[in-house]
Design an enzyme around this catalytic site. Structure first.
Site, PDB file in Angstrom:
ATOM      1  N   GLY A  55       0.833  -1.200   0.000  1.00 25.54           N
ATOM      2  CA  GLY A  55       0.000   0.000   0.000  1.00 25.54           C
ATOM      3  C   GLY A  55       0.862   1.241   0.000  1.00 25.54           C
ATOM      4  O   GLY A  55       2.047   1.177   0.347  1.00 25.54           O
ATOM      5  N   CYS A  82       5.272  -6.176   1.378  1.00 23.35           N
ATOM      6  CA  CYS A  82       5.641  -4.763   1.373  1.00 23.35           C
ATOM      7  C   CYS A  82       5.062  -4.044   2.599  1.00 23.35           C
ATOM      8  O   CYS A  82       5.482  -4.299   3.723  1.00 23.35           O
ATOM      9  CB  CYS A  82       5.208  -4.132   0.048  1.00 23.35           C
ATOM     10  SG  CYS A  82       6.010  -2.566  -0.278  1.00 23.35           S
ATOM     11  N   TYR A  83       4.073  -3.182   2.409  1.00 25.28           N
ATOM     12  CA  TYR A  83       3.420  -2.537   3.554  1.00 25.28           C
ATOM     13  C   TYR A  83       2.967  -3.608   4.554  1.00 25.28           C
ATOM     14  O   TYR A  83       3.084  -3.428   5.773  1.00 25.28           O
ATOM     15  CB  TYR A  83       2.216  -1.731   3.055  1.00 25.28           C
ATOM     16  CG  TYR A  83       1.445  -1.000   4.137  1.00 25.28           C
ATOM     17  CD1 TYR A  83       1.832   0.264   4.552  1.00 25.28           C
ATOM     18  CD2 TYR A  83       0.322  -1.575   4.729  1.00 25.28           C
ATOM     19  CE1 TYR A  83       1.123   0.942   5.541  1.00 25.28           C
ATOM     20  CE2 TYR A  83      -0.400  -0.911   5.712  1.00 25.28           C
ATOM     21  CZ  TYR A  83       0.009   0.351   6.112  1.00 25.28           C
ATOM     22  OH  TYR A  83      -0.692   1.019   7.079  1.00 25.28           O
ATOM     23  N   HIS A 168       7.736  -7.416  -4.180  1.00 24.51           N
ATOM     24  CA  HIS A 168       6.432  -7.806  -4.737  1.00 24.51           C
ATOM     25  C   HIS A 168       6.537  -9.113  -5.515  1.00 24.51           C
ATOM     26  O   HIS A 168       6.928  -9.102  -6.675  1.00 24.51           O
ATOM     27  CB  HIS A 168       5.905  -6.695  -5.642  1.00 24.51           C
ATOM     28  CG  HIS A 168       5.461  -5.489  -4.887  1.00 24.51           C
ATOM     29  ND1 HIS A 168       4.228  -5.388  -4.292  1.00 24.51           N
ATOM     30  CD2 HIS A 168       6.102  -4.345  -4.584  1.00 24.51           C
ATOM     31  CE1 HIS A 168       4.118  -4.239  -3.662  1.00 24.51           C
ATOM     32  NE2 HIS A 168       5.250  -3.578  -3.824  1.00 24.51           N
ATOM     33  N   GLU A 170       4.199 -10.762  -6.721  1.00 24.88           N
ATOM     34  CA  GLU A 170       3.092 -10.886  -7.677  1.00 24.88           C
ATOM     35  C   GLU A 170       3.395 -10.276  -9.043  1.00 24.88           C
ATOM     36  O   GLU A 170       2.682 -10.528 -10.005  1.00 24.88           O
ATOM     37  CB  GLU A 170       1.811 -10.269  -7.090  1.00 24.88           C
ATOM     38  CG  GLU A 170       1.826  -8.747  -6.902  1.00 24.88           C
ATOM     39  CD  GLU A 170       2.492  -8.271  -5.605  1.00 24.88           C
ATOM     40  OE1 GLU A 170       3.241  -9.055  -5.002  1.00 24.88           O
ATOM     41  OE2 GLU A 170       2.261  -7.110  -5.211  1.00 24.88           O
ATOM     42  N   ASP A 226     -17.407  -9.029 -21.826  1.00 27.26           N
ATOM     43  CA  ASP A 226     -17.984  -9.398 -20.529  1.00 27.26           C
ATOM     44  C   ASP A 226     -19.483  -9.661 -20.618  1.00 27.26           C
ATOM     45  O   ASP A 226     -19.988 -10.657 -20.112  1.00 27.26           O
ATOM     46  CB  ASP A 226     -17.729  -8.292 -19.491  1.00 27.26           C
ATOM     47  CG  ASP A 226     -16.289  -7.823 -19.510  1.00 27.26           C
ATOM     48  OD1 ASP A 226     -15.436  -8.587 -19.994  1.00 27.26           O
ATOM     49  OD2 ASP A 226     -16.023  -6.696 -19.059  1.00 27.26           O
ATOM     50  N   LYS A 374     -10.658 -10.388 -15.879  1.00 27.66           N
ATOM     51  CA  LYS A 374     -10.836 -10.340 -17.336  1.00 27.66           C
ATOM     52  C   LYS A 374     -10.365 -11.611 -18.066  1.00 27.66           C
ATOM     53  O   LYS A 374     -11.089 -12.177 -18.870  1.00 27.66           O
ATOM     54  CB  LYS A 374     -10.053  -9.140 -17.885  1.00 27.66           C
ATOM     55  CG  LYS A 374     -10.330  -8.856 -19.337  1.00 27.66           C
ATOM     56  CD  LYS A 374     -11.498  -7.942 -19.444  1.00 27.66           C
ATOM     57  CE  LYS A 374     -12.005  -7.827 -20.849  1.00 27.66           C
ATOM     58  NZ  LYS A 374     -13.155  -6.914 -20.875  1.00 27.66           N
TER      59      LYS A 374
END
Ligand code: XMP
Length: 518
Positions: A55, A82-83, A168, A170, A226, A374
């Site tokens: 964050g 992280c945060y 990170h 990710e 979508d 998505k």
């Protein structure tokens, strides 16, 4: 069957949705919650682990976001990112201090040890982005890795299944990040990993049937992937006569798109399809409007008016019918409807119209894609048998070409951008680049440029071409489209479209730019 679940607490990082996606790729249903979610809401069937996201705040500030009281007493494994790492250290009794400089970018890990780093190379590259640093380690914790600059990059609890990383895992800039997350998910949390889009589809079909019973279901098919996938799922779940697709042709779609969608819906057996040709109404509402958010509002309003008129004609309301739409998980997060921290980026009229709100309150909203991202929607579309070409189409904004004609919209300028977009995408496809690019499009700029055509100087419109690589639209890099392809597209655009004298290519990334120009 109860699914294994991982909870991701959102402390506001732009990467939070990416954490959830990565965990799902590993086969576990990861859900995003607001940072201060109550332990009661979180703990329940199947919860296998909690991840505290990164964050933008600093734990050294008094008002920075914290987990709710008692949340960290959950008896499942916890991973701080992280945060999240700094929080775990501080709440555990350690000290975090503001760093003199922000550390940004790639670093190498040294001395990495413990279950998160099983099977990794000796010095994995990781992506750092932080300002604060650990000063004193919380009691009971140990350093699990440092960077080549000597900074604490990971910590682990001595006895509890609690781990935290400063980098990170990710993002793709951490090449072995998937292995690190996999070590957490399988090695630490003990997950089986049996979640999949196929499982999601089967559950959604059963859920739709149970929710709507025999009642009619209206589905607003904008023409994008979508809503088309949503309609296809309804066509699979229910008798076709029970489904009432409405496609409002706003005149703001890409070339040929409205026609293609109507054809597909008819072929799917959805006999109640209504196509409303509403271009004049949209153009009228947009006349003289240059402000992008105002455009979005007006388009949203006309959509609502036209929808309401259609529903009135059908004689359906929130008492008698259900309303289905193609809301995605990211729409829910970005609109703040999930309660998560991530800022409201765009006005998503899917989530917020009065009709939709009334339907939601009455429990009459059907949103089979609301739990997936998505690319998972695309996978779902393929599973449902939609043509690849349709499913793999680049994302397209709800307000359509209106936000790609910068400044005031006229039918002529709309026609120019549509044609430029068609030519550009045709050249992109011809070069075999379409699937490699996340989103490509043409926009019409609110400036004029001089040209020389035939014997004289002319003044005409400027078309900007854009192509970006992205995972979920949250961040993006420009795609290096080869000059030959750009050259071919540019030359066709100025030759085939009257009134265009110049074509430029956009080479900015997001951030700091956005993908669209408005
Ligand atoms: P930006 O421009 O915010 O775009 O970087 C990120 C992604 O969102 C799409 N986009 C929108 N989609 N309504 C939508 O449904 C909107 O108002 C809107 N604005 C941008 C954009 O095309 C990209 O895929």
């Amino acid at each position: 069957m109860t699914h294994e679940r991982l909870a991701v607490l959102d402390f506001g990082s732009q990467y939070t949705p990416l954490i959830a996606r990565r965990l799902r790729e590993l086969g576990v249903l990861a859900e995003i919650f607001p940072a201060d979610v109550s332990p009661e809401r979180l703990v329940g069937a199947g919860l296998k682990g909690v991840i505290l996201s990164g964050g933008p705040a600093s734990v050294t500030e008094p008002d920075s976001p914290r987990p709710a009281e008692g949340l960290l007493a959950v008896d499942v494994p916890v991973l701080g990112v992280c945060y999240g790492m700094q929080l775990l250290n501080q709440l555990g009794g350690g000290r975090v201090v503001p760093g003199a400089t922000r550390e940004y970018g790639r670093a190498e890990l040294t001395e990495a040890s413990g279950p998160l780093f099983d099977g990794l190379s000796a010095h994995p590259t990781v992506w750092m982005s932080h300002g604060d640093r650990l000063d004193d380690l919380a009691p009971g914790w140990r350093v699990a890795a440092r960077t080549n600059h000597g900074i604490v990059a990971a910590i682990a609890h001595e006895t509890l299944p609690r781990h935290a990383v400063q980098f990170h895992p990710e993002v793709t800039h951490t090449p072995e990040g998937r292995q690190i997350l996999s070590n957490f998910v399988f090695g630490v949390c003990g997950c089986r990993g049996d979640w999949s889009v196929q499982a999601y589809m089967e559950e959604s079909i059963a859920e739709v049937r149970a929710q709507v019973g025999q009642a009619p279901v209206i589905v607003l098919v904008s023409g994008g992937v979508d809503s088309t996938v949503t309609a296809a799922l309804l066509a699979r779940a229910l008798p076709p006569e029970q489904v009432f697709p409405i496609h409002i042709d706003s005149g703001l779609m890409r070339a040929g798109e409205s026609e293609a969608v109507a054809t597909f819906l008819r072929e799917a057996g959805l006999v109640n399809l209504r196509v409303v040709h509403a271009q004049p109404r949209f153009l009228e509402a947009l006349s003289g409007v240059a402000d992008p958010e105002e455009k979005r509002r007006r388009i949203g309003d006309v959509f609502i008016e036209v929808q309401n008129a259609e529903l009135a004609q059908l004689g359906f309301d929130a008492e008698s019918a259900f309303l289905a739409q193609g809301t995605l998980y990211t729409d829910m997060i970005e609109s703040g409807a999930s309660g998560a921290h991530t800022a409201t980026i765009k006005t998503h009229h899917n989530v917020g119209t009065p009709l939709v709100r009334a339907m939601r309150e009455a429990g009459r909203l059907v949103e089979p894609c609301r739990g997936i991202f998505k690319d998972e929607v695309r996978a779902l579309g393929l599973l449902l048998g939609l043509p690849r070409e349709l499913v793999m189409r680049h994302p397209f904004p709800g307000p359509g070409l209106a936000i790609r004609v910068l400044g005031a919209i006229t039918p002529e300028r709309l026609a120019i951008v549509r044609e430029a977009d068609r030519i550009y995408l045709e050249e992109i496809r011809r070069a075999g680049l379409y699937d490699a690019i996340w989103q490509a499009f043409a926009a019409l700029l609110p400036v004029h440029a001089v040209g020389v055509q035939g014997d004289g100087r002319t003044v005409g419109e400027v078309v900007a071409l854009r192509a970006v690589d992205s995972v979920d639209g949250m961040t993006a890099d420009f795609h290096p489209v080869p000059f030959e392809v750009l050259g071919r597209a540019a030359s066709r655009i100025v030759n085939e479209i009257r009134g265009v004298t110049r074509v430029v290519f956009d080479v900015t990334s997001k951030p700091p730019a956005t993908i669209e120009w408005e």
